[in-house]
Design a protein around this motif. Sequence first.
Motif, PDB file in Angstrom:
ATOM      1  N   LEU A 137      -1.082  -3.115   1.452  1.00  0.00           N
ATOM      2  CA  LEU A 137      -1.934  -2.288   2.300  1.00  0.00           C
ATOM      3  C   LEU A 137      -1.038  -1.493   3.242  1.00  0.00           C
ATOM      4  O   LEU A 137      -0.120  -2.038   3.839  1.00  0.00           O
ATOM      5  CB  LEU A 137      -2.881  -3.182   3.111  1.00  0.00           C
ATOM      6  N   ALA A 138      -1.279  -0.195   3.346  1.00  0.00           N
ATOM      7  CA  ALA A 138      -0.438   0.667   4.193  1.00  0.00           C
ATOM      8  C   ALA A 138      -1.321   1.578   5.036  1.00  0.00           C
ATOM      9  O   ALA A 138      -2.491   1.811   4.711  1.00  0.00           O
ATOM     10  CB  ALA A 138       0.489   1.503   3.309  1.00  0.00           C
ATOM     11  N   GLU A 139      -0.743   2.100   6.110  1.00  0.00           N
ATOM     12  CA  GLU A 139      -1.481   3.015   6.985  1.00  0.00           C
ATOM     13  C   GLU A 139      -2.025   4.212   6.214  1.00  0.00           C
ATOM     14  O   GLU A 139      -3.101   4.719   6.520  1.00  0.00           O
ATOM     15  CB  GLU A 139      -0.574   3.502   8.118  1.00  0.00           C
ATOM     16  N   ASP A 140      -1.297   4.653   5.218  1.00  0.00           N
ATOM     17  CA  ASP A 140      -1.739   5.805   4.417  1.00  0.00           C
ATOM     18  C   ASP A 140      -3.053   5.537   3.680  1.00  0.00           C
ATOM     19  O   ASP A 140      -3.752   6.472   3.302  1.00  0.00           O
ATOM     20  CB  ASP A 140      -0.667   6.215   3.408  1.00  0.00           C
ATOM     21  N   ASP A 141      -3.384   4.270   3.470  1.00  0.00           N
ATOM     22  CA  ASP A 141      -4.663   3.925   2.830  1.00  0.00           C
ATOM     23  C   ASP A 141      -5.856   4.386   3.669  1.00  0.00           C
ATOM     24  O   ASP A 141      -6.980   4.424   3.179  1.00  0.00           O
ATOM     25  CB  ASP A 141      -4.776   2.409   2.606  1.00  0.00           C
ATOM     26  N   PHE A 142      -5.612   4.722   4.934  1.00  0.00           N
ATOM     27  CA  PHE A 142      -6.701   5.075   5.842  1.00  0.00           C
ATOM     28  C   PHE A 142      -6.669   6.550   6.242  1.00  0.00           C
ATOM     29  O   PHE A 142      -7.378   6.968   7.133  1.00  0.00           O
ATOM     30  CB  PHE A 142      -6.660   4.165   7.072  1.00  0.00           C
ATOM     31  N   PHE A 193     -12.831   2.314   4.577  1.00  0.00           N
ATOM     32  CA  PHE A 193     -11.776   1.454   5.106  1.00  0.00           C
ATOM     33  C   PHE A 193     -12.055  -0.014   4.764  1.00  0.00           C
ATOM     34  O   PHE A 193     -11.151  -0.750   4.384  1.00  0.00           O
ATOM     35  CB  PHE A 193     -11.634   1.605   6.622  1.00  0.00           C
ATOM     36  N   SER A 194     -13.306  -0.436   4.927  1.00  0.00           N
ATOM     37  CA  SER A 194     -13.665  -1.820   4.598  1.00  0.00           C
ATOM     38  C   SER A 194     -13.440  -2.111   3.124  1.00  0.00           C
ATOM     39  O   SER A 194     -12.890  -3.154   2.760  1.00  0.00           O
ATOM     40  CB  SER A 194     -15.123  -2.115   4.942  1.00  0.00           C
ATOM     41  N   HIS A 195     -13.893  -1.197   2.283  1.00  0.00           N
ATOM     42  CA  HIS A 195     -13.707  -1.395   0.840  1.00  0.00           C
ATOM     43  C   HIS A 195     -12.218  -1.470   0.489  1.00  0.00           C
ATOM     44  O   HIS A 195     -11.813  -2.333  -0.305  1.00  0.00           O
ATOM     45  CB  HIS A 195     -14.394  -0.294   0.035  1.00  0.00           C
ATOM     46  N   THR A 196     -11.431  -0.603   1.068  1.00  0.00           N
ATOM     47  CA  THR A 196      -9.990  -0.621   0.809  1.00  0.00           C
ATOM     48  C   THR A 196      -9.406  -1.964   1.221  1.00  0.00           C
ATOM     49  O   THR A 196      -8.673  -2.602   0.456  1.00  0.00           O
ATOM     50  CB  THR A 196      -9.290   0.521   1.579  1.00  0.00           C
ATOM     51  N   TYR A 197      -9.739  -2.410   2.419  1.00  0.00           N
ATOM     52  CA  TYR A 197      -9.212  -3.676   2.927  1.00  0.00           C
ATOM     53  C   TYR A 197      -9.664  -4.846   2.063  1.00  0.00           C
ATOM     54  O   TYR A 197      -8.857  -5.657   1.622  1.00  0.00           O
ATOM     55  CB  TYR A 197      -9.657  -3.874   4.382  1.00  0.00           C
ATOM     56  N   LEU A 198     -10.965  -4.941   1.808  1.00  0.00           N
ATOM     57  CA  LEU A 198     -11.495  -6.097   1.084  1.00  0.00           C
ATOM     58  C   LEU A 198     -11.160  -6.073  -0.407  1.00  0.00           C
ATOM     59  O   LEU A 198     -11.183  -7.111  -1.064  1.00  0.00           O
ATOM     60  CB  LEU A 198     -13.000  -6.226   1.309  1.00  0.00           C
ATOM     61  N   ASP A 199     -10.823  -4.915  -0.938  1.00  0.00           N
ATOM     62  CA  ASP A 199     -10.360  -4.858  -2.326  1.00  0.00           C
ATOM     63  C   ASP A 199      -8.913  -5.325  -2.434  1.00  0.00           C
ATOM     64  O   ASP A 199      -8.516  -5.908  -3.440  1.00  0.00           O
ATOM     65  CB  ASP A 199     -10.480  -3.437  -2.896  1.00  0.00           C
ATOM     66  N   LYS A 200      -8.123  -5.073  -1.406  1.00  0.00           N
ATOM     67  CA  LYS A 200      -6.710  -5.449  -1.450  1.00  0.00           C
ATOM     68  C   LYS A 200      -6.441  -6.828  -0.856  1.00  0.00           C
ATOM     69  O   LYS A 200      -5.603  -7.567  -1.353  1.00  0.00           O
ATOM     70  CB  LYS A 200      -5.863  -4.395  -0.726  1.00  0.00           C
ATOM     71  N   VAL A 201      -7.117  -7.157   0.227  1.00  0.00           N
ATOM     72  CA  VAL A 201      -6.917  -8.454   0.872  1.00  0.00           C
ATOM     73  C   VAL A 201      -7.982  -9.396   0.302  1.00  0.00           C
ATOM     74  O   VAL A 201      -9.078  -9.509   0.821  1.00  0.00           O
ATOM     75  CB  VAL A 201      -7.003  -8.353   2.410  1.00  0.00           C
ATOM     76  N   THR A 202      -7.603 -10.055  -0.755  1.00  0.00           N
ATOM     77  CA  THR A 202      -8.535 -10.919  -1.492  1.00  0.00           C
ATOM     78  C   THR A 202      -8.508 -12.343  -0.951  1.00  0.00           C
ATOM     79  O   THR A 202      -7.617 -12.713  -0.169  1.00  0.00           O
ATOM     80  CB  THR A 202      -8.141 -10.942  -2.974  1.00  0.00           C
ATOM     81  N   SER A 203      -9.453 -13.134  -1.417  1.00  0.00           N
ATOM     82  CA  SER A 203      -9.460 -14.563  -1.070  1.00  0.00           C
ATOM     83  C   SER A 203      -8.143 -15.205  -1.474  1.00  0.00           C
ATOM     84  O   SER A 203      -7.609 -16.064  -0.768  1.00  0.00           O
ATOM     85  CB  SER A 203     -10.613 -15.281  -1.775  1.00  0.00           C
ATOM     86  N   GLN A 224       2.440  -7.629   8.137  1.00  0.00           N
ATOM     87  CA  GLN A 224       2.420  -6.222   7.739  1.00  0.00           C
ATOM     88  C   GLN A 224       1.013  -5.758   7.397  1.00  0.00           C
ATOM     89  O   GLN A 224       0.646  -4.612   7.683  1.00  0.00           O
ATOM     90  CB  GLN A 224       3.325  -5.988   6.521  1.00  0.00           C
ATOM     91  N   ILE A 225       0.227  -6.631   6.812  1.00  0.00           N
ATOM     92  CA  ILE A 225      -1.107  -6.249   6.341  1.00  0.00           C
ATOM     93  C   ILE A 225      -2.046  -5.962   7.521  1.00  0.00           C
ATOM     94  O   ILE A 225      -2.575  -4.860   7.635  1.00  0.00           O
ATOM     95  CB  ILE A 225      -1.688  -7.322   5.395  1.00  0.00           C
TER      96      ILE A 225
END
Length: 191
Positions: A64-69, A83-93, A117-118
Amino acid sequence: MDETSLKIINASMNLIMEKGYSLTTTKEIANKAGVNESTIFRKFNGKKDIVLNAMELREWNPDLAEDDFKGYSFDLKKDLLRFSHTYLDKVTSKFVKVSLGLRCPELYEHTKEGIMQIPMAFKRGLSDYFKEMYKIGIVGNDDFEGLAVMFLSINFGFIFFKASFGDSLTPLPKETYIENSIDVFVNGIKK
C-alpha cells in the motif's frame, strides 16, 4: 527467488499466522515446507531472515502506498469509498494475522518499520486528501491527521475483527460495512 525458498517462506508465514513467531520452530517449518531442516539454514540465516525476506514479497506485504490515494474526484463519499476498497483489498485478514504474529519482542524491532509502512502510507495519503478537501471548502475540520487516523481506524478495525473472529462478531459483509461507515463519517465531517 527459487521454489524451495518460497516454500520455506510460505510455510513459515502460515505457521506464524497460526502460532506466532516465538512458538514456530524451524523443525515445524521444514515439515510444513516438505524440506529438511538443514535446507532452511542453507537458504536463510534462521527464522528472522525468513520473515524479513517474506516482507519483501507481494504475497506477504500489502504494498500500500500514498499514490494509491491520488486521483481525487473531489466527491467526498466517492473518494472515501475508493480509499476503503483499496485499503481493504490490500490489507487482508491474512496480512493482519501475520503482522500480529510478528509482534514479539525478539522480532518486532526488525519488523516494525515494515509493518508501520502500511498504516503510515494510508494516514499520509488521507491527510493530504483531507487537506485538499478543506482548501476547497468541502471539509470543515482542519485536523487532517486526526481525520486520517479516524478513517484508518474505521477500516483497520473492521479487518482486524474479521481476522480475529471471522463472522462470529458480526456477519456484516464488507460492502455493507464500508457503505454505512462512510455515510456516517461523511455526514460528520462535511461542511
